[in-house]
Design an enzyme around this catalytic site. Structure first.
Site, mmCIF file in Angstrom:
data_model
loop_
_atom_site.group_PDB
_atom_site.id
_atom_site.type_symbol
_atom_site.label_atom_id
_atom_site.label_comp_id
_atom_site.label_asym_id
_atom_site.label_seq_id
_atom_site.Cartn_x
_atom_site.Cartn_y
_atom_site.Cartn_z
ATOM 1 N N ARG A 124 39.523 55.328 56.904
ATOM 2 C CA ARG A 124 39.300 53.876 57.099
ATOM 3 C C ARG A 124 38.031 53.367 56.435
ATOM 4 N NH1 ARG A 124 40.851 54.722 62.639
ATOM 5 N NH2 ARG A 124 43.110 54.484 62.842
ATOM 6 N N LYS A 146 37.463 44.273 43.797
ATOM 7 C CA LYS A 146 38.932 44.326 43.812
ATOM 8 C C LYS A 146 39.361 45.757 43.521
ATOM 9 C CE LYS A 146 40.405 39.670 42.636
ATOM 10 N NZ LYS A 146 41.267 38.873 41.743
ATOM 11 N N GLU A 188 37.893 40.330 27.798
ATOM 12 C CA GLU A 188 37.364 39.854 29.094
ATOM 13 C C GLU A 188 35.977 39.228 28.923
ATOM 14 O OE1 GLU A 188 38.977 39.646 31.950
ATOM 15 O OE2 GLU A 188 40.481 41.241 32.049
ATOM 16 N N LYS A 230 30.173 37.043 36.495
ATOM 17 C CA LYS A 230 31.094 37.550 37.503
ATOM 18 C C LYS A 230 30.407 37.643 38.867
ATOM 19 C CE LYS A 230 34.828 40.406 38.751
ATOM 20 N NZ LYS A 230 35.923 41.275 38.339
ATOM 21 N N GLU A 240 38.509 35.503 46.987
ATOM 22 C CA GLU A 240 39.366 34.652 46.165
ATOM 23 C C GLU A 240 40.068 33.556 46.958
ATOM 24 O OE1 GLU A 240 41.036 36.720 42.853
ATOM 25 O OE2 GLU A 240 42.766 35.399 42.832
ATOM 26 N N ARG A 244 36.912 31.987 42.652
ATOM 27 C CA ARG A 244 37.122 33.300 42.038
ATOM 28 C C ARG A 244 38.410 33.358 41.221
ATOM 29 N NH1 ARG A 244 35.968 39.388 44.385
ATOM 30 N NH2 ARG A 244 36.749 40.437 42.541
ATOM 31 N N ASN A 248 40.843 34.605 36.620
ATOM 32 C CA ASN A 248 42.178 35.051 36.211
ATOM 33 C C ASN A 248 42.727 34.307 35.000
ATOM 34 O OD1 ASN A 248 42.829 37.127 38.177
ATOM 35 N ND2 ASN A 248 42.615 35.478 39.664
ATOM 36 N N HIS A 251 45.518 35.753 32.994
ATOM 37 C CA HIS A 251 46.009 36.937 33.708
ATOM 38 C C HIS A 251 47.422 36.783 34.266
ATOM 39 C CE1 HIS A 251 41.955 38.346 33.190
ATOM 40 N NE2 HIS A 251 42.185 39.464 33.846
ATOM 41 N N HIS A 255 49.622 39.632 33.124
ATOM 42 C CA HIS A 255 50.287 40.601 34.005
ATOM 43 C C HIS A 255 51.788 40.661 33.721
ATOM 44 C CE1 HIS A 255 46.940 40.523 37.325
ATOM 45 N NE2 HIS A 255 46.604 41.224 36.271
ATOM 46 N N HIS A 268 45.389 46.244 29.100
ATOM 47 C CA HIS A 268 45.155 45.052 29.909
ATOM 48 C C HIS A 268 44.469 43.943 29.093
ATOM 49 C CE1 HIS A 268 44.279 42.556 33.375
ATOM 50 N NE2 HIS A 268 42.980 42.634 33.145
#
Lengths: 366, 366
Positions: A124, A146, A188, A230, A240, A244, A248, A251, A255, A268
């Site tokens: 955990r 993330k 990026e 960032k 987000e 935030r 993207n 993206h 994606h 990517h």
């Protein structure tokens, strides 16, 4: 009926963390020491990075009295899945790693995302440190917490927000980065200029050759400014809920491209480059940016040698892949658009015909 | 070297949540409505609970304009693993569940832990509600945000702390609970008395028949007091940095028993009962509690029909299983002991011979 209240106010804990950026930092273990609750760490890396940097790093740890376990995974985006995550858990358990054993990700974005998710969920939650060795990881995925894995139906669909204790960015590791990956990482960097800092974008236009030829000063400056932007955005909106999402840019399209082509076929950053052109095209159609801005954007990606056209798929295939994105709300896809170079905005309300036009315009013809 | 700081202070957000406890609450959907960000939910349940309560609950939701997706899993502790977790993800993605779609766990502890972990990690986190239908889940696992799955090497080794938006405890669902599971659940109720509230323990001694015969008032009072104690402890220490560990009385031994016998062979509460006797025996050996306290503890578990002896294994097998516990630190096992009935304490320093004596004394002879 009786009601019991579980009173949970956020703890006062300051979870802020430093990103150290510089040349030849990998052996500066003194930077790590204050963040290790136990003199034992587990290093997660892959078959590409291990022969280059693992021994050097472990020896440096050893000189500071830190013993380490190494977990070496297969390399590539197509390994960012449950099976590989379980390899980490199996190794951690076999080696009796405990709640205070720090997991260190030594590698690119896939290693960072996998290791971060393992750290978020092993027992955990255990401490976590990022040592990114690709440009993409250094400017993007190692910062902001993330973490996650891909699902056969889409990228990063399973994961957690889990912040590292620190990020150690040794830009010297970029000397061994394959050219294609360096170029993909620059996508990026450009994104940060586009969404937040027009001056940085202009500086990038002027220094693109220095970036591609790996001029150390130029790389360090680009990494540093990217991380600053960032960090600023993540501090304002860790999970987000709002701003935030601007990170993207490109993206949602990107994606879909990665998913359609099979993970790892397009890097990517390559998919983000083509996706950013698509977002810029949408922004142009909606009359936020003009033709000359659009040309500047295409031109910088072209100079880097990144794709500016998307792979040929039917628009319906694109739409159905984009609807698998995490940010879909009430069935509506969320897009990040450019208001101008240096400023991004979010929109849920793109007319279907405008979106279709962008898809058709931005696809490669062959 | 340059340093960028990611400034993350805890958000101001109040994540407190209510536990509603009462008879026939399952159809009181108005209690849920304020917690649903979208008029769509995904209900995760199992093949045992679904025929009993799923239709009734879905119809009640429908009457309030909430549409629901149902995900029905196989029943049992041996399904608390990656494979079953993936069944949830597959269904959520196929049904296009979004970041605002609430996951509702309708079932016992396994369903709650699996669903909570799915909620913690699907799209990096979606809203989550617990509707526990076993006594064990109502008094323990549905409250406090521990979620997770088992690993072949140990119980709950993979997971996350992830709090629900609310807990809806309908004690009427206990009418269909098999007797063995009811009795196993009472073990956790007794634990609260032992670690925190001597008066409650005495009340339990006096009302044990009412609990076993499912007297509604006595059950409600037992559930309510258990939740109050758990809520108080979780509020003080959400992520088990300290006092929360006391909730694990009997659990280090108990997890070893569950693991040794194969998940599901002993019910969790049964293993906790035998484990609590072992912890009490340790406490007696260390002269915290006396023989008469020890007898009271044995006696209440015996009256419930719970095991007071551990299965026969070699002490070394027990030790090696216990070392797989999440709370091992620098190789030392952490034990929760009783200072007296109504007060628990933690210790890392149990002499090996004392521990061995407890293991040998508390094992069944046959």
């Amino acid at each position: 009926m009786q009601t019991v209240k579980v009173a949970l106010f956020s703890s006062e804990q300051d979870r802020s963390y430093p990103i150290y950026i510089g040349n030849a930092l990998l052996e500066q273990v003194d930077l790590l020491l204050p963040h290790l609750p136990q003199k034992r760490v587990a290093i997660v890396t892959n078959t590409t990075v291990a022969p280059l940097y693992l021994d050097q790093f472990r020896r440096a740890l050893e000189r500071h009295g830190i013993c380490s376990v190494a977990i070496i995974l297969p390399d590539g985006e197509d390994h960012k899945n449950w099976q590989t995550l379980n390899l980490i858990f199996d190794a951690l358990l076999e080696q009796r790693c405990e709640r205070k054993t720090t997991l260190i990700a030594l590698g690119g974005g896939v290693i960072g995302d996998l290791t971060g998710f393992a750290a978020a969920t092993y027992l955990r939650g255990v401490p976590f440190i990022q040592i990114p060795t690709t440009l993409l990881a250094q400017v993007d995925s190692s910062v902001g917490g993330k973490t996650g894995i891909n699902h056969p139906l889409g990228k990063n669909l399973i994961g957690a927000f889990y912040q590292p204790r620190m990020v150690l960015t040794d830009s010297a590791t970029l000397t061994t980065l394959p050219d294609r990956e360096l170029r993909a990482g620059i996508a990026e960097v450009i994104k940060y200029g586009l969404i937040r800092d027009a001056d940085f974008f202009m500086w990038l236009e002027q220094n693109i050759t220095g970036l591609i030829t790996r001029n150390a000063d130029i790389l360090n400056k680009a990494i540093c400014r990217s991380c600053e932007i960032k960090a600023e955005i993540v501090a304002a909106d860790e999970c987000e809920g709002g701003v935030r999402a601007l990170l993207n840019l490109g993206h949602t399209f990107g994606h879909a491209i990665e998913n359609a082509m099979g993970y790892g076929v397009w890097l990517h950053g390559e998919a983000v480059a083509a996706g950013t052109i698509m977002a810029a095209n949408l922004s142009k159609q909606l009359e936020f940016i003009n033709e000359s801005d659009f040309e500047r954007i295409c031109s910088i990606f072209q100079k880097i040698g990144l794709p500016v056209s998307a792979p040929k798929l039917s628009p319906d295939d694109y739409l159905s892949l984009m609807k698998l994105d995490k940010k879909v709300e009430e069935g509506r896809i969320r897009f990040i658009l450019l208001k101008r170079i240096g400023e991004a905005m979010m929109s849920h309300d793109i007319p279907a015909s405008t979106l279709r036009e962008t898809l058709l315009t931005c696809m490669a013809n062959e």
